[in-house]
Design an enzyme around this catalytic site. Structure first.
Site, PDB file in Angstrom:
ATOM      1  CG  HIS A  57      -3.007  -3.191 155.451  1.00 32.90           C
ATOM      2  ND1 HIS A  57      -2.992  -1.904 154.980  1.00 32.90           N
ATOM      3  CD2 HIS A  57      -3.385  -3.942 154.396  1.00 32.90           C
ATOM      4  CE1 HIS A  57      -3.353  -1.879 153.717  1.00 32.90           C
ATOM      5  NE2 HIS A  57      -3.582  -3.095 153.324  1.00 32.90           N
ATOM      6  CD  GLU A 112       0.039  -3.590 153.664  1.00 28.01           C
ATOM      7  OE1 GLU A 112      -0.376  -4.773 153.688  1.00 28.01           O
ATOM      8  OE2 GLU A 112      -0.297  -2.760 152.780  1.00 28.01           O
TER       9      GLU A 112
HETATM   10  O1  TA6 Z   1      -2.008  -4.447 151.271  1.00 33.24           O
HETATM   11  C1  TA6 Z   1      -2.405  -4.072 149.979  1.00 33.24           C
HETATM   12  C2  TA6 Z   1      -3.791  -4.639 149.699  1.00 33.24           C
HETATM   13  O2  TA6 Z   1      -3.776  -6.049 149.742  1.00 33.24           O
HETATM   14  C3  TA6 Z   1      -4.271  -4.104 148.358  1.00 33.24           C
HETATM   15  O3  TA6 Z   1      -4.355  -5.135 147.391  1.00 33.24           O
HETATM   16  C4  TA6 Z   1      -5.630  -3.474 148.689  1.00 33.24           C
HETATM   17  O4  TA6 Z   1      -6.659  -4.419 148.551  1.00 33.24           O
HETATM   18  C5  TA6 Z   1      -5.396  -3.064 150.137  1.00 33.24           C
HETATM   19  O5  TA6 Z   1      -4.739  -4.186 150.704  1.00 33.24           O
HETATM   20  C6  TA6 Z   1      -6.605  -2.618 150.897  1.00 33.24           C
HETATM   21  O6  TA6 Z   1      -7.448  -3.702 151.162  1.00 33.24           O
HETATM   22  P1  TA6 Z   1      -8.837  -3.381 151.930  1.00 33.24           P
HETATM   23  O7  TA6 Z   1      -9.538  -4.706 152.038  1.00 33.24           O
HETATM   24  O8  TA6 Z   1      -8.482  -2.798 153.262  1.00 33.24           O
HETATM   25  O9  TA6 Z   1      -9.553  -2.380 151.064  1.00 33.24           O
END
Ligand code: TA6
Length: 301
Positions: free
Chosen positions: A169, A273
């Site tokens: 991510h 990602e």
């Molecule tokens: O990758 C995008 C995502 O799934 C968004 O929906 C948002 O929730 C982001 O990840 C961040 O997630 P986190 O749990 O790290 O705040």
């Protein structure tokens, strides 16, 4: 009992190239100063927090991030496993799985020419079986050099088939997210998480950020290019054994609602990602291995 930073440093340091250090929140990290790049990876979450080829930081880390056990670092490259997002049917489960908020084992620090590789691992135990009743070993290798190479390998050490999601991510640092352009996704279908998870077609050659953007691009193995006219650079992400790509920017309102991000930060970050999520989750037979790779390079424009 976890080894102390001093004990780890005596086992793994490479004088002048790599050392253990006390990071934010007193969390242990490996500091790399390879001939071609510097970088950092925390044992917490096996979390890469810095990569500077030719001295310029490529990753974004929030100045408001928490640095504590049980919480994910906001920024860098969180490892999402064994599910992505919320765990289906279990609202109590931690978002994006449980490996990004726990300490990993440091396995290796090796110099290979002008690059340095750091290897870490984490295995199933009673705390993980509470969320995911399986046996597994997860290994991660981050190679800091003229490129950043991230390799996530799962071994099914149990007796039953595993089905898992995974994502690297990555938060990339940009001068202004509203001026950044992502190419490589034209013609892909994506799930738009800002519009009730509707499926849409990416018709335009470029993905631009004009509002909250949260998309899972499906069935794509294509490299991505992020052009940043403000920082005058292009970040390229090649991927291997990954069938989905997630693009995320929270925009101001969502960023403001995230205490560890803040509405003053969203313009400086853009997530791309490398992943296998949803219908493209991976199935792995007992005894088998699966490695997903992301290869990041940067060039001036
Ligand atoms: O990758 C995008 C995502 O799934 C968004 O929906 C948002 O929730 C982001 O990840 C961040 O997630 P986190 O749990 O790290 O705040």
């Amino acid at each position: 009992m976890a080894a102390s930073i001093a004990e780890l440093d005596s086992r793994f340091r490479i004088p002048g190239v790599a050392q253990l250090a006390t990071g934010n929140g007193n969390l242990p990290k490996v500091q790399v100063s390879a001939p071609s790049a510097s970088g950092e990876i925390y044992l917490h979450g096996a979390h890469v927090t810095s990569w500077k080829p030719a001295g310029a930081e490529v990753l974004f880390v929030s100045p408001h991030s928490l640095w504590q056990d049980g919480k994910a670092i906001r920024g860098g490259v969180p490892i999402c496993f064994p599910w992505f997002g919320d765990k289906a049917g279990d609202p109590q489960a931690p978002a994006h799985g449980f490996v990004r908020a726990k300490s990993w084992e440091l396995e290796s620090v090796e110099q290979d020419g002008d690059a340095v590789s750091v290897g870490m691992s984490t295995v199933s135990d009673e705390s993980t079986r509470r969320w995911w009743p399986t046996d597994f070993r997860l290994e991660y290798r981050a190679t800091f050099g003229p490129e950043l190479l991230l390799e996530l390998t799962l071994t099914n050490t149990g007796a039953s088939l595993l089905r898992f999601e995974e994502a690297l991510h990555a938060y990339y640092r940009v001068g202004d997210a509203t001026q950044a352009r992502i190419t490589g996704l034209e013609g892909c279908w994506y799930i738009d998480k800002t519009d009730f998870f509707r499926e849409r077609l990416q018709r335009a050659p470029e993905v631009t950020i004009t509002s909250e953007t949260d998309r899972v691009y499906l069935n794509t193995e294509h490299p991505l290019e992020l052009s940043d006219p403000v920082l005058q650079r292009r970040i390229t992400v090649d991927k291997e054994n990954s069938r989905t790509t997630v693009v995320w920017n929270p925009w101001s309102e969502k960023a403001g609602a995230l205490k560890d991000l803040g509405e003053d930060q969203w313009k400086q970050m853009l997530c791309m990602e490398v992943s296998n999520v949803g219908h493209f989750a991976v199935e792995l037979a007992p005894g088998k291995q699966h490695t997903m790779r992301a290869r990041v390079t940067v060039a001036s424009i």
